[in-house]
Design an enzyme around this catalytic site. Structure first.
Site, mmCIF file in Angstrom:
data_model
loop_
_atom_site.group_PDB
_atom_site.id
_atom_site.type_symbol
_atom_site.label_atom_id
_atom_site.label_comp_id
_atom_site.label_asym_id
_atom_site.label_seq_id
_atom_site.Cartn_x
_atom_site.Cartn_y
_atom_site.Cartn_z
ATOM 1 C CB THR A 66 -0.925 0.032 1.230
ATOM 2 O OG1 THR A 66 -0.136 -0.116 2.416
ATOM 3 C CG2 THR A 66 -1.956 -1.081 1.150
ATOM 4 C CG LEU A 125 6.090 -3.204 1.414
ATOM 5 C CD1 LEU A 125 4.879 -2.525 0.801
ATOM 6 C CD2 LEU A 125 5.881 -4.706 1.490
ATOM 7 C CB VAL A 126 7.504 2.122 3.775
ATOM 8 C CG1 VAL A 126 8.897 2.368 3.231
ATOM 9 C CG2 VAL A 126 6.466 2.945 3.015
ATOM 10 C CB SER A 127 2.763 0.940 4.811
ATOM 11 O OG SER A 127 1.656 0.663 5.651
ATOM 12 C CB SER A 128 1.946 -4.325 3.173
ATOM 13 O OG SER A 128 2.293 -5.019 4.351
#
Length: 329
Positions: free
Chosen positions: A89, A96-99
């Site tokens: 996300t 990737l820092v947030s999912s």
């Protein structure tokens, strides 16, 4: 077809896709120990928490979003939102820092949290807000849930997603390693980011008997808090891979030299777990010798003890008193 009809079609598709996801999670056995979570997953609309997300594509990522002018693209976005898969996300410089985590893993973690009516829950890692919504729905009282994240962009979007879905838990911007003392005490703490050790501040913000569930070393550790300085527990059987906890400075993991390890075992999931758990205390050959000697132990044979009075934390195999113990670093 008019906009209203398109919206109704998407609403119908969302309801159908959500029901299919719930059936898939149910078939996985994720909430067998606490079936009350099924109702929360039936009620909370995941697509409201992922208005856009990224999927892997040649050369990087493809963005899917719910406001695309192409009806087929909107349908792909909606169907993807209800797949039992993690969704990227937020990216930064291609990283990737947030999912949004895999729903069946979320269900498993929530069931293992053993939430009871009236519990106060702290979530470390707000993400999209979806997990906080599930907790708020289960508890029936938004004020019992607090979620914290380091980045204002993440907390602001989580707050907006939660409001759109009709939930208003406390969303706090701050370092999750420090907890949220102004909202304590907590009966449950759940982390949705990988740790290298258990923050002492969490124990001090817990009620005696509280339960902490957190990803660590590619596993999920479930700790029972004895008091403000002591906690102990074992890993669950379930593997878990999350983005790291951001905030306070933590050592960067080095790359282990596995040249002396037989090739067929280098990527064995349980051996990699032991490598992660003993990083900095056992070299790979020592870890492999132990792993072979103990018949390739499953995760649930391992545990963690936190002794705040002595400022020590250690992992262990079978028994917290040894003979196999390793300091967490």
């Amino acid at each position: 077809m008019g906009a209203a009809a398109l919206d109704k079609d998407l609403d119908d598709l969302a309801a159908t896709a959500r029901a299919a996801l719930v059936r898939e999670i149910d078939a996985s056995g994720a909430w067998d120990d606490d079936p009350v979570w099924q109702e929360a997953f039936e009620a909370v609309p995941r697509h409201l928490f992922v208005p856009y997300y990224y999927v892997g594509a040649v050369g990087g990522y493809e963005r899917r979003w719910g406001e695309s002018p192409d009806p087929r693209a909107r349908e792909r976005w909606l169907r993807g939102a209800y797949e039992d898969a993690p969704l990227a996300t937020r990216l930064r410089d291609g990283e990737l820092v947030s999912s949004s985590s895999q729903p069946s893993l979320m269900a498993k973690m929530l069931a293992e949290l053993r939430v009871e009516d009236g519990n106060r829950v702290l979530e470390i890692g707000a993400g999209t807000g979806y997990n906080a919504a599930l907790l708020a729905h289960r508890l029936g009282d938004d004020d019992l849930v607090t979620t914290v994240d380091l980045e204002p962009e993440i907390t602001e979007s989580a707050r907006q997603h939660l409001a759109a879905a009709g939930y208003h838990p406390a969303v706090v911007t701050g370092d999750g390693a420090r907890g949220v003392p102004e909202r304590a005490p907590y009966d449950r703490i759940i982390a949705t980011c990988t740790l290298t050790s258990i923050p002492q501040a969490w124990l001090a913000q817990c009620s005696p008997g509280a339960r902490i569930l957190a990803p660590l070393a590619t596993g999920l550790i479930a700790l029972t808090v004895q008091d403000a300085t002591h906690a102990e527990g074992r890993f669950l059987h379930t593997p878990a891979y999350f983005v790291p906890l951001r905030g306070e400075t933590r050592p960067e993991p080095g790359t282990a030299d596995l040249g002396a390890i037989p090739r067929r075992f280098r990527d064995h999931e349980l051996f990699r777990f032991l490598l992660a758990l003993t990083r900095g205390t056992l070299d790979p050959q020592e870890a492999f010798t132990l792993w072979e000697r103990e018949d390739q132990p499953q995760r649930e044979r391992y545990g963690i003890t936190v002794n705040g009075e002595q400022e020590q934390q250690w992992a262990w195999l079978d028994d917290p008193e040894g003979p196999y113990i390793w300091p967490l670093r």
